[in-house]
Structure formats: structure tokens, C-alpha cells
Design a protein around this motif. Structure first.
Motif, short mmCIF file in Angstrom:
data_model
loop_
_atom_site.label_atom_id
_atom_site.label_comp_id
_atom_site.label_asym_id
_atom_site.label_seq_id
_atom_site.Cartn_x
_atom_site.Cartn_y
_atom_site.Cartn_z
N ASN A 375 0.87 -1.17 0.00
CA ASN A 375 0.00 0.00 0.00
C ASN A 375 0.91 1.21 0.00
OD1 ASN A 375 -1.62 2.13 2.12
ND2 ASN A 375 -2.80 1.31 0.41
N GLY A 376 0.66 2.15 -0.86
CA GLY A 376 1.52 3.32 -0.92
C GLY A 376 1.08 4.25 -2.03
N MET A 377 1.82 5.32 -2.19
CA MET A 377 1.43 6.37 -3.12
C MET A 377 2.57 6.71 -4.07
SD MET A 377 0.08 10.20 -2.24
CE MET A 377 -0.50 11.31 -3.52
N GLY A 378 2.32 6.53 -5.35
CA GLY A 378 3.25 6.99 -6.37
C GLY A 378 3.19 8.51 -6.48
N TYR A 379 4.37 9.15 -6.45
CA TYR A 379 4.41 10.60 -6.29
C TYR A 379 5.67 11.12 -6.97
CZ TYR A 379 3.91 15.03 -3.63
OH TYR A 379 3.75 16.34 -3.24
N LYS A 380 5.60 12.32 -7.49
CA LYS A 380 6.76 12.96 -8.11
C LYS A 380 7.50 13.77 -7.04
CE LYS A 380 4.24 13.24 -12.49
NZ LYS A 380 3.53 14.13 -13.45
N ASP A 381 8.33 13.08 -6.30
CA ASP A 381 9.00 13.71 -5.15
C ASP A 381 9.93 14.84 -5.59
OD1 ASP A 381 8.05 12.10 -2.91
OD2 ASP A 381 9.17 10.46 -3.81
N ASP A 382 9.91 15.91 -4.81
CA ASP A 382 10.86 17.01 -5.01
C ASP A 382 12.06 16.81 -4.10
OD1 ASP A 382 9.28 18.43 -6.87
OD2 ASP A 382 8.07 19.27 -5.24
N PHE A 383 13.24 16.91 -4.71
CA PHE A 383 14.49 16.71 -3.98
C PHE A 383 15.19 18.06 -3.85
CE2 PHE A 383 19.03 15.87 -3.73
CZ PHE A 383 19.11 14.83 -2.81
N GLU A 384 15.29 18.55 -2.63
CA GLU A 384 15.90 19.86 -2.40
C GLU A 384 16.97 19.75 -1.33
OE1 GLU A 384 13.05 22.87 -1.60
OE2 GLU A 384 11.83 22.44 -3.38
N ASP A 385 18.22 19.73 -1.76
CA ASP A 385 19.37 19.67 -0.84
C ASP A 385 19.25 18.52 0.15
OD1 ASP A 385 20.52 21.94 -2.01
OD2 ASP A 385 19.29 23.27 -0.75
N GLY A 386 18.81 17.36 -0.37
CA GLY A 386 18.71 16.19 0.48
C GLY A 386 17.46 16.13 1.33
N ILE A 387 16.56 17.09 1.18
CA ILE A 387 15.31 17.11 1.95
C ILE A 387 14.16 16.76 1.01
CG2 ILE A 387 13.71 18.54 3.28
CD1 ILE A 387 16.16 20.18 4.14
N ILE A 388 13.37 15.75 1.40
CA ILE A 388 12.21 15.36 0.60
C ILE A 388 10.99 15.41 1.50
CG2 ILE A 388 11.19 13.62 -0.90
CD1 ILE A 388 14.81 13.21 0.05
N ASP A 389 10.20 16.45 1.34
CA ASP A 389 8.99 16.64 2.14
C ASP A 389 7.82 16.05 1.37
OD1 ASP A 389 6.97 17.36 3.81
OD2 ASP A 389 7.25 19.52 3.63
N ASP A 390 7.44 14.82 1.69
CA ASP A 390 6.38 14.12 0.95
C ASP A 390 5.12 13.98 1.81
OD1 ASP A 390 7.68 12.38 2.69
OD2 ASP A 390 7.48 10.63 1.38
N GLU A 391 4.64 15.12 2.28
CA GLU A 391 3.45 15.14 3.13
C GLU A 391 2.25 14.41 2.52
OE1 GLU A 391 1.06 15.47 6.26
OE2 GLU A 391 3.17 16.08 6.29
N PRO A 392 1.99 14.55 1.19
CA PRO A 392 0.86 13.78 0.62
C PRO A 392 1.00 12.28 0.83
CG PRO A 392 1.54 15.51 -0.89
CD PRO A 392 2.57 15.46 0.20
N ARG A 393 2.22 11.77 0.76
CA ARG A 393 2.42 10.33 1.00
C ARG A 393 2.15 9.99 2.47
NH1 ARG A 393 7.05 9.83 -1.15
NH2 ARG A 393 6.34 8.93 -3.13
N ILE A 394 2.60 10.85 3.37
CA ILE A 394 2.33 10.62 4.80
C ILE A 394 0.83 10.57 5.04
CG2 ILE A 394 2.51 11.64 7.11
CD1 ILE A 394 5.24 12.78 6.26
N ASP A 395 0.10 11.50 4.46
CA ASP A 395 -1.34 11.54 4.64
C ASP A 395 -1.99 10.27 4.07
OD1 ASP A 395 -3.83 13.07 5.35
OD2 ASP A 395 -4.18 12.86 3.18
N PHE A 396 -1.51 9.82 2.91
CA PHE A 396 -2.04 8.60 2.28
C PHE A 396 -1.83 7.40 3.20
CE2 PHE A 396 -1.83 4.81 -0.29
CZ PHE A 396 -2.73 5.01 -1.32
N ILE A 397 -0.62 7.22 3.70
CA ILE A 397 -0.32 6.06 4.54
C ILE A 397 -1.06 6.17 5.87
CG2 ILE A 397 1.51 4.81 5.74
CD1 ILE A 397 3.41 5.75 3.50
#
Length: 466
Positions: A375-397
Motif C-alpha cells: 500500500n503506498g502512493m506513487g508521487y513525483k518527489d521534489d528533492f531539495e538539498d537532500g530534503i524530501i517533504d512528501d506530506e501527501p504520502r504521509i497523509d495517504f499512509i
């Protein structure tokens, strides 16, 4: 409610999607190798280079509270031609992986087939050819014995429905056809027979472990719940994806309702199914011996009555709103107002997972346990200086775990949850822009970066609270 202390908070992988080294270290070819090369869009090498990076990935599991990992054994890495000659390098590789799992306190849940039949067998018809059934059973027996001291939890197949639909209905897998209901049902049946035979061999040998199968399920709702034609369309697609395989898993035969719909859909192709008496002998025995079922669950569907011609378009690029799925004499998948979708047009509808879990408990009361194996969410993650803020994935899980807890409260025996995926990896028809992982993979350097979701999942695993 809190999750129990023995609940598995896992991450999922698959050999062909993460290992890389697809034709190295003695590994034989699988159907995907030539298929992807011919397409020329992307290849599964080096992918996440799990073949060399597994130590790093399992250390991350240990650091982030992930106490279970789904791993598949590549059949062609053990038997390069599917049968006969054994590749010792492949055998030894999985010993090293399983030993590293235990060193990091991560329980391996091992799948024997994850879309990667050896090419020699695939070109002879894959599981439409009954010889492949017997080859799979021999491969399974070898693995059971070889890894008996390292693997406690086994799954025979991953997503039998996905094999059927992507090869014979949607046509997106190697040698794919479109709209062939007969072959879709036949390969599902044959793979379930192979599953059943493998289960019987495992139990006959008396190993100290457990075994089941992973099914990919989607709850099918009528688009208009007051429209009898829509209700029938939803049932048509439910039988096609869910009930046919659930009957085989838990009953060992197909109910009258199931076969009425199956026969009608097969007749559209002017086809016939080969369902042998001896098939049902083994299916019925295995139905009583399955220790659990894995359920891969991503979304639901709303189905409308449809009388037009077949019309399917697979959204493999993340161009939102481009998918179409209309099957003549089955139904049409519809958007539903108020239900969001991912960029790949997958509905975000966690309450339907609760409905499916409760449905299994009610319709198949002889089930023993369920693991949510993907179970999970396919997402176009943004990579910024080693930080990946994937709040939509957190909400999904988070929302899916909340409904998992509700299902447990309603009496469903759910023993674990595996995020798809542990780290970013190759996606069969999407390549690399569709990321699912808790850990971001820089495919050029193979460096891993924990996403925000990894830190959040660690807290859930430690507190047992969502």
C-alpha cells in the motif's frame, strides 16, 4: 486503539524492480529484458542496485523501525533457464540477503514469483502452459529446502490479477494482448493451481514456517448505487479481479455466481476454459492450509454500465486524467466527485480498504490472517538539498493505517502492513518518475535519503499509534 506489539511495520520490494544486475552474476533472462530493450524508454538496470546495496537498505530498516521486508527471489537468478541448471551465485546471494535481514532484526517475507518468469518458460506460454506450473513447483521446493533456516514467511505469487490483466486485457506487459478474457481467466486459474501445489509441497515437508499468496484487490462500487445496471457492472468487474481469485484462495472452487459471470465473459471471446477435476482437488486442499493471504491494496473503482466497444488507455507517464478503462459487457471505470486521484489517476479512497477487509472476513470466514503486503502512493518527489517533504504520502499512509486499525477493531485479523515501497525503484510501466519509496534513491550515485515519510513511519512503528 493501538497496533499490537507483534504487528509488522514493513517495507516492500521486488527483485526485478530493485536488484539491478539483470543479466549479471549468472542470472538468466526474463521476459522483461527484451521487452524493455525493444521499447527503449527505460531499463531495470541498475534500478536501486539492491544486489550491491542491500546491506545499506537493511541497515536503514533497522534505523527506522521497519521490522519486516518483502523480498522476492528471482527465479531466473536461481534457475537461469527456469529448470535444470542451478546458478550457485544466485543461491548464495539470497543467503547473504537473508542473513543480513536477521542481523538487522528485519523479518524477511519472501515471494517466489513477482512478474518475472524466466524467459525460456515465458516464451513457451508462461502459465498458460501447464509445464510452467510444474517448473514453478520444483523451483519452490528447491527454495523451501535451501532457505528453510532463514525464511519463515513465504508467498507463492505476487498479484496474479496483475499478470492476467496487464498481459491479456490491458496489454502493457511483455507479449501483451488486449481484451482476451479467456486467457486472463485461464492464467489466473493455472497460477492458483501452481500456488496450491506449492502449498501442499511445503506442508508435506513439515517446514517450521508459514505460506500464503498475495492478491491485488480493489473494491468495486456501482457508480450509481440505485442503478441495477451499474450494480451488475460492478459485480462483473469484481468477479474479474477479486472474487474469482478469492474463491480459489479460500474455497478451492468457484461459486455458482462466480462461474455464471466467468462463463459469460469467456463466451465473448468464443473461448473455453480448461478447468480440470484434479485442479480442484489440490485447490480445495490448499484452501484449508493457507496460513494467511497478502493483500496489495491501492485504490477502489466506481463502475458504470457500458455497452460500447473496448477502450483502454493506460496512464504510464503521470499525465493526470488520461486513463480510460471501458470493457465491453463488463463496465466502465468512472471518476467520482469528491474523491481525489494521484497523477496516475489512482483513486485515493482508504475507506474502501476497510470495506475489502471486512468483506473477506464475512464472505470467507475460513481465512486465517491477512497481511497488507503493499500500500503506498506513487508521487513525483521534489528533492531539495537532500530534503524530501512528501506530506501527501504521509497523509495517504496515515489514512490507510487508520482504516486498518478500524478493520482490526471490527474483528479482521490483520497481522502487518508493508509500505510500497521500501526505497524508490523501477516501476514496470512507468520507469523512474513514479516514486513510492520511504527512502529517496539518487539513481546516479545510489545514495539513499530518508524522506519525511520515513521519519513519520518510524514514529508509528515505535509508538504503535497513527
Amino acid at each position: 486503539m493501538k497496533f499490537s506489539d507483534d504487528f509488522i511495520f514493513g517495507g516492500a520490494t521486488a527483485a526485478y524492480q530493485c536488484e539491478g544486475s539483470t543479466l549479471e552474476y549468472g542470472k538468466g533472462k526474463v521476459s522483461w529484458d527484451d521487452f524493455l530493450a525493444k521499447q527503449g524508454r527505460f531499463k531495470a538496470d541498475p534500478a536501486s542496485d539492491f544486489y550491491h546495496q542491500y546491506g545499506q537498505d537493511l541497515k536503514l530498516c533497522n534505523m527506522f523501525g521497519i521490522n519486516g521486508i518483502r523480498i522476492s527471489i528471482s527465479w531466473a537468478r536461481i534457475f537461469p533457464e527456469g529448470t535444470g541448471r542451478i546458478n550457485q551465485e544466485g543461491v548464495d546471494f539470497y543467503h547473504r540477503v537473508f542473513q543480513e535481514c536477521h542481523k538487522n532484526h528485519v523479518e524477511p517475507f519472501v515471494t517466489l514469483h513477482h512478474f518475472d518468469t524466466p524467459d525460456v518458460l515465458y516464451q513457451k506460454g508462461d502459465f498458460l502452459n501447464r509445464d510452467t506450473i510444474h517448473a514453478f513447483v520444483e523451483f519452490s521446493k528447491y527454495c523451501f529446502e535451501e532457505y528453510k533456516d532463514e525464511v519463515t514467511y513465504w508467498f507463492t505469487f505476487n498479484e496474479i490479477w496483475a499478470v492476467a490483466t496487464n498481459t491479456y486485457i490491458e496489454g502493457t506487459f511483455p507479449n501483451g494482448e488486449k481484451y482476451n478474457m479467456t486467457k486472463a481467466f485461464q492464467i489466473m486459474h493455472n497460477m492458483m493451481v501452481a500456488h496450491a501445489l506449492a502449498v501442499l509441497e511445503y506442508k508435506k515437508a513439515g517446514y517450521n514456517g508459514k505460506i500464503g499468496v498475495v492478491q491485488s484487490l480493489e473494491y468495486k462500487y456501482p457508480f450509481d448505487e440505485n442503478n441495477l445496471d451499474d450494480i451488475q457492472a460492478a459485480k462483473n468487474e469484481d468477479v474479474l479481479q477479486n472474487q474469482f481469485l478469492l474463491d480459489a484462495t479460500f474455497k478451492g472452487y468457484y461459486s455458482t455466481e462466480t462461474m455464471e459471470i466467468v462463463n459469460r465473459l469467456v463466451s465473448i471471446n468464443n473461448g473455453t476454459l480448461e478447468l480440470l477435476d484434479e485442479d480442484f482437488d489440490v485447490l480445495k486442499q490448499a484452501a484449508l492450509l493457507n496460513d494467511y493471504m497478502g493483500m496489495n491494496y491501492y485504490q477502489s473503482r466506481f463502475i458504470q454500465h457500458y455497452e460500447g466497444e473496448n477502450d483502454i488507455h493506460h496512464n504510464g507517464t503521470g499525465e493526470k486524467g488520461t486513463s480510460r478503462f471501458c470493457l465491453k459487457n463488463v463496465g466502465r471505470r468512472m471518476e467520482k466527485e469528491g474523491i481525489p486521484r494521484t497523477d496516475w489517476d489512482w483513486l485515493i479512497h482508504p475507506e474502501s480498504m476497510f470495506d475489502m477487509l471486512v468483506r473477506i472476513r464475512q464472505q470467507y470466514p475460513n481465512y486465517k490472517a491477512i497481511y497488507i503486503t503493499e500500500n503506498g502512493m506513487g508521487y513525483k518527489d521534489d528533492f531539495e538539498d537532500g530534503i524530501i517533504d512528501d506530506e501527501p504520502r504521509i497523509d495517504f499512509i496515515r489514512r490507510h493505517l487508520e482504516f486498518t486499525l478500524k478493520a482490526i477493531e471490527a474483528g479482521v485479523n490483520v497481522k502487518g502492513y508493508f509500505v510500497w515501497s521500501l526505497m524508490d525503484m523501477f516501476s514496470w510501466t512507468n520507469g523512474y518518475n513514479k516514486r513510492y519509496g520511504l527512502f529517496y534513491v539518487d539513481y546516479e550515485t545510489q545514495k539513499r535519503y530518508p524522506k519525511a515519510s520515513a521519519y513519520w513511519y518510524k514514529r508509528v512503528s515505535e509508538t504503535k499509534e497513527v
